[in-house]
Design an enzyme around this catalytic site. Sequence first.
Site, PDB file in Angstrom:
ATOM      1  N   GLU B 755       0.912  -1.658   0.060  1.00 37.80           N
ATOM      2  CA  GLU B 755       0.340   0.312   0.371  1.00 37.80           C
ATOM      3  C   GLU B 755       0.655   1.360  -0.210  1.00 37.80           C
ATOM      4  O   GLU B 755       0.396   2.251   0.619  1.00 37.80           O
ATOM      5  CB  GLU B 755      -0.568   0.100   1.043  1.00 37.80           C
ATOM      6  CG  GLU B 755      -1.867  -0.991   0.927  1.00 37.80           C
ATOM      7  CD  GLU B 755      -3.519  -0.417  -0.032  1.00 37.80           C
ATOM      8  OE1 GLU B 755      -3.456   0.546   0.150  1.00 37.80           O
ATOM      9  OE2 GLU B 755      -3.745  -1.275  -0.459  1.00 37.80           O
ATOM     10  N   ASP B 756       1.544   0.842  -1.255  1.00 37.10           N
ATOM     11  CA  ASP B 756       2.613   2.233  -1.358  1.00 37.10           C
ATOM     12  C   ASP B 756       3.773   2.650   0.166  1.00 37.10           C
ATOM     13  O   ASP B 756       3.966   3.951   0.174  1.00 37.10           O
ATOM     14  CB  ASP B 756       2.184   4.164  -1.294  1.00 37.10           C
ATOM     15  CG  ASP B 756       1.184   3.699  -2.636  1.00 37.10           C
ATOM     16  OD1 ASP B 756       1.867   3.475  -3.950  1.00 37.10           O
ATOM     17  OD2 ASP B 756      -0.136   4.272  -2.377  1.00 37.10           O
ATOM     18  N   ALA B 757       3.621   2.015   0.898  1.00 36.12           N
ATOM     19  CA  ALA B 757       4.425   2.475   1.914  1.00 36.12           C
ATOM     20  C   ALA B 757       6.191   2.394   1.288  1.00 36.12           C
ATOM     21  O   ALA B 757       6.981   1.254   0.005  1.00 36.12           O
ATOM     22  CB  ALA B 757       4.506   1.073   3.093  1.00 36.12           C
ATOM     23  N   ARG B 937      -1.407   3.959 -10.954  1.00 37.79           N
ATOM     24  CA  ARG B 937      -0.905   5.531 -10.700  1.00 37.79           C
ATOM     25  C   ARG B 937      -0.814   5.693 -12.835  1.00 37.79           C
ATOM     26  O   ARG B 937      -0.807   7.106 -13.278  1.00 37.79           O
ATOM     27  CB  ARG B 937       0.132   5.446 -10.070  1.00 37.79           C
ATOM     28  CG  ARG B 937       0.108   4.716  -8.514  1.00 37.79           C
ATOM     29  CD  ARG B 937      -1.195   4.991  -8.077  1.00 37.79           C
ATOM     30  NE  ARG B 937      -1.289   4.258  -7.054  1.00 37.79           N
ATOM     31  CZ  ARG B 937      -0.681   4.180  -6.025  1.00 37.79           C
ATOM     32  NH1 ARG B 937       0.064   4.599  -5.313  1.00 37.79           N
ATOM     33  NH2 ARG B 937      -1.350   3.269  -5.095  1.00 37.79           N
TER      34      ARG B 937
END
Lengths: 370, 1142
Positions: B755-757, B937
Amino acid sequence: MEKVSVWDLPDVPEGQLPSHIQLQRTRVHCNPDAPTHTENVQYSGAYSSVGVDNSLQLEQFRKNFRVEVIRLGKEDMEFDMIGVDPSLANAFRRILIAELPTMAIEKVLIANNTSVVQDEVLSHRLGLIPINADPRLFDYKSENDDPKENNTIVFKLHVRCERGGPRLTVKSDQLKWLPNGSEFSLETSAAKSTAKPKTYTTFHTSQETLHDFSKKPIAPCHPDIILSKLGPGQEIELEAHAVKGMGKTHAKWSPVATAWYRMLPEVVLLQQVEDERAEKLVKTCPVNVFDIEDVGKGKKRAIVARPRGCTLCRECIREDEFKQDVALRRVKDHFIFTIESTGALPPEVLFTEAVKILEDKCERVITELS
Amino acid sequence: MVAKENEQDVGIDKQFLAAPVKSAVDKFQLLPEFLKVRGLVKQHLDSFNYFVRTGMKNIVRANKEIRSTVDKNVYLRYKSVRIGEPSVVVNSVMDQLSPHRCRLSDITYAAPIYVDIEYVTESNGKKSTATKSDVIIGKMPIMLRSCCCLLYGKDEEELARLGECPLDPGGYFIVKGTEKVILIQEQLSKNRIIIDTDKKGCVQASVMSSTEARKSKTVIVMEKEKIYLSLNQFEKKVPIMAVMKAMGMESDQEVVQMLGRDPRYGALLLPSIEECASHHVYTQQEALEFLEGKVAKSRFYSASVEKEGRAMVILRDVFVANIPVRENNFRLKCMYVAVMLRRMMEAIINKDAMDDKDYVGNKRLELSGQLLSLLFEDLFKTLNEEAVKEVDAFLNKPSRSRFDFSTYITRGRITVGLERALSTGNWDVKRFRMNRKGMTQVVARLSFIGTLGMMTRIQPQFEKSRKVSGPRALQPSQWGMLCPCDTPEGEACGLVKNLALMTHVTTDQEEGPIISLCYCLGVEDLELLSGEELHAPNSYLIILNGLILGKHRRPKQFAQAMRKLRRAGKIGEFISIFVNEKQHCLYIASDGGRVCRPLVIADRGVSRIKEHHMKELKDGMRNFDSFLREGLIEYLDVNEENNALIALYEGEATIDTTHIEIEPFTILGVCAGLIPFPHHNQSPRNTYQCAMGKQAMGNIAYNQLCRMDTLIYLLVYPQRPLLTTRTIELVGYDKLGAGQNATVAVMSYSGYDIEDAIVMNKSSLDRGFGRCIVMKKLAAVHQKYANNTSDRIIRPQRDGRNAEKMQILDEDGLAAPGEIIRPQDVYIYKQSPIDTKNTISGTVPESFYKDSWQTYKGPEGETAVVDRVALSTDRNDNMSITFMIRHTRRPEVGDKFSSRHGQKGVCGTIVQQEDFPFSERGICPDLIMNPHGFPSRMTVGKMIELLGGKAGVSCGRFHYGSAFGEPSGHADKVEVISETLVKHGFSYTGKDFIYSGITGMPLQAYIFMGPIYYQKLKHMVLDKMHARGSGPKVMMTRQPTEGRSRNGGLRVGEMERDCLIAYGASMLIYERLMISSDPFEVQVCRKCGLLGYYNSKLKAAICSTCKDGEKISTLKLPYACKLLFQELQSMNIVPRLQLTEA
Ligand code: SF4
């Protein structure tokens, strides 16, 4: 193609791996899309079906293991480590980065700092300065230890930029070693007027008398690290206490800028590349791995001249043209090891120290086990 | 015939070829030049300068004489007005002000308004006129960097000496120490006919009239085939024909003629004519009487109005107020109405003729100058009115001695009014029926870009809650004027906009000369035309700022001539000439608030700017203005752009091309200009970055360490992005960066990167990556009281009970800079007098003072340091002491980071360097990003940034990634970048052969690795993490408090409760909602069902209603429930508890 039953195939010769398996065992295949066979086969019985013993034999290791120093400078060295497992090479790398102790400034007592650099930031900068002191001559200082001559190095920094003068750049050579320990007196002891006021350290003897420090005074390794800049009227006065520590705790204690290895590149021409194609191949490689050899009769042929220089840019196998001709591989047990020291210890010493630490660790495991 | 045509073609071509060779001239150099003369906030400065130089003078001139109503001979005349230097009066000495001083000591950066006056004085009954110059009537807050500002025209060194950052754009005010910016307000354009449909779908033509004297809105609407006028002054809609008749157009035929010969228009008007006849309105007199009956009642009218008839007055002064009526000659107004009707009918016949309200050409931007001018006008008039009132009162007094008119105009009214409006943001001008809120905002000093972004922000006219999509959508006419990327997400999405890089907002220009010029150039005066001619097909109406001047038979030539004059500098460069062929109109606009932008003029597709011009520019022999003056460049507004054919590049120009863009990346604004390769990104990502760039920490300004803002976030080692854009260089982001170039490996690692960490390298953090400084302001006032007593700051106690708390205090009782401050530490040892009301005589005893020290209430475990202590005087002449508390933080798990492509993520874990993967060259990444961030994205720009950055570090040259910059060389092409990479021994894909740091073996994939500019955002865990066991409770409900700042509990809300109910976890609900919250034991009377109490003296429970202790049961319920019962009882509702078991 004619169909052949598996049973009709010739037997795999006992005691010897088939060539492609052998290749997979000893080389990383750097294909255009991804490297394959990067793993080492660890299991001793992996090839027992063909009668090959894959266990690690000390004798064998002794015979094969070699270290060849390629380049040795004051601060960096490159050497080849041949005949070891990647895990072993990696262990050395990890120890070099994280477990070799050095001295680094840990505590900064700021008496005055009117410069633009904030206290914390200045302290952080001080901490990262490599100090030219052999950490082996010092002990670790634990929380409750008094700072003594055998565990603490004290530096003083006192610079002032005079009013009306030009701006001043404070560099690391302004850090002055105080062999007799701190000069700042503890406030609480100010009342007692004993002969020697109590300071932040309790040195019994001057560090100058110890070891060889008188000959080789302790100082930052590099004199030109910029710490701060002072405008007219600004001043920095502080004392920095360096202690022994490990890179694990903070990167400032790491004795190496970095230490790493790479596996020996092996560039193989699977087919003859001749004439124009050879010239073209030579040109594609940005680091000139290939060369041209005259085979007479005006014929030319590409050869691999400097495989060691290959950076694995994959330029030679980028287009379809040479994909079938060139194989890029890495030798799994040949490591080109580079150590870049920060300056506290010469790189070769660092490596031997690393070996010692690994030895200690092994010993510890053995004692634990027995 | 064909051959002939060909010949002609060839002929043209020859001419075309004779022109100098079309080579792409690099016009980029114009941009820095443009920004040099313009600055980034020229629109604000121009507007303010215009107000100060012209607007204010006009206002004063328009109201230059005030006379007493009692004695007509007593008067005061303003002769001139001007603004002095910013200053403040301290101890009756004028002291020059510098902006930085104002910020530090909470004063307003304002300059006196001087007037020269002539007035009547009276002493001993003798009247005489006197003149006075330099009378101060008030103080005007000064916009920084405007022509009145101290910083105007100062160079970098002088600015530095004044404590100002040279990169600061200015354009804001300093009011009571806070920086306030008047946001650009978006409005529908005034005095223009707008055709659209109302809620019911009826076609309507509306005009928002605005003149100095009046503001009104006129709507003509077609309802059920009939046309009505709707005006606030009439109770309901009135038939338009009646209005026409009332204005003297008694003949229906003339009205029809005015609409044009086409029978379709006549047919559309017929129902209206019939309706008018049905009301028996035929003559002007009848019409006026008819309208009189419709006038809204209960309005105050002066005597003169009563005489003329209210309808007449309304028609003259309110109805399309922008058309002047001279000597009751309504002809012009009739013509104007006819044009409105005609355009309406055109729209009915052909739906395309409808106007688009969202079209940028129909919008006007209201800037600080205009807004201040409104405010000033109101205040100035009020000042004068009040002066007259006071003078009258004085003159009415029987016994009066000396009288001096000039003393009545030096009240603080203007000063206070302006200051209040700026500091609250409420524009409450009764005179103009204006009541707007939130016009000003505090300048966000979180990051340099945030500040710049604020200056270009445009506030919408609608309230944000409206669920409409039209105004939110991206308008094609926005091109080049408003940034397509920079808009907030959420409710204000698409409504709040930002100016593009080169946009300029015009200011008003005088109409008089333009009008006479138009007549000189052959415009036939409207008054001389018959109704028939109004819409004669072969000529165009000439409309200046919504006012119909007349007709012209050769509009194209006329437009050409006007444009030539403009390019020659004979008329203002911002005047727009727009030929609307559909409407057969030629619009000339010289009003303020239009957006426009510079373009290179091309003749038959050949740019007027040649190589030698650019060379001269480089050599400093030219500047932007000279380009403008010589007619190489001109400003076009949105309307005139419709008459132009603009080529993006010189090479693309055809023979019809009239203009060439200067640089394509200027369609983006300041915030979007920071993004490298934005044209490769999915568009919402750019929008996200625009919002996030404003939250990034970095350098704020050169004077950041001298500033005393309430909250400052700084990065310890900010860097200049490796991959820059031209915009970055132009706005100075390379000097005040907000981020660091991190080596990023795009791979999955450790599982803490979902999750984009992002996974961070501990050694990088050790070495200073992402380190930031948070500074907070603490303030204390050394108060003086009415009875001549004051606070005192005294020596700290060095031993005793409070000694420990006062450790960080200096001998002067203030915390010393450099001391570590902990929660509960006293930072100022202050004592206040017990009695501040009654006067004290003699020496005051020690007991007169009580301690009123202030303690630091920071979070536990944070080692903050006192950074600075500043003493200054505030507005009330009290000493104010400000402390800056500094805290240096290193990144920790949970801190938020983002790249410049709208890819934000929190730090998921921090890993030792030795565990990190390393490349063949020993490079160890600073952070690891999960590749899953890319597919959905689609931020291809980020990948190119990585490649470009990697090439940049290996070849030692900053690479560029300006938007759409590849053709003009302001962005590096991927192929070129790849070549550089290969030359330096990297793979052309940017993917490296990586070894695992844990096993030591190579990874089974090539890893995409290289530097990306990362921003640290202001959201940090340290400020947000919160947990509590037990803690404070709210007094009234006895439930735990709410919010982190009050150490509150975490709420089990409705939905959580629902889950628990569904799950059947009844005991858990019981525990959460009652035991852990507000359990309370009550005594309930079984007889009456009301609550009793426990009498501890009698050791018995009693019901106070029954006066009985017999049937009492004890039970537990939430205190809030008990409270509810009691509150119900207090409002005469009896809640009775019936217990089933007791
Ligand atoms: S991978 Fe690159 S460096 Fe290696 S041989 Fe091929 S072209 Fe040369």
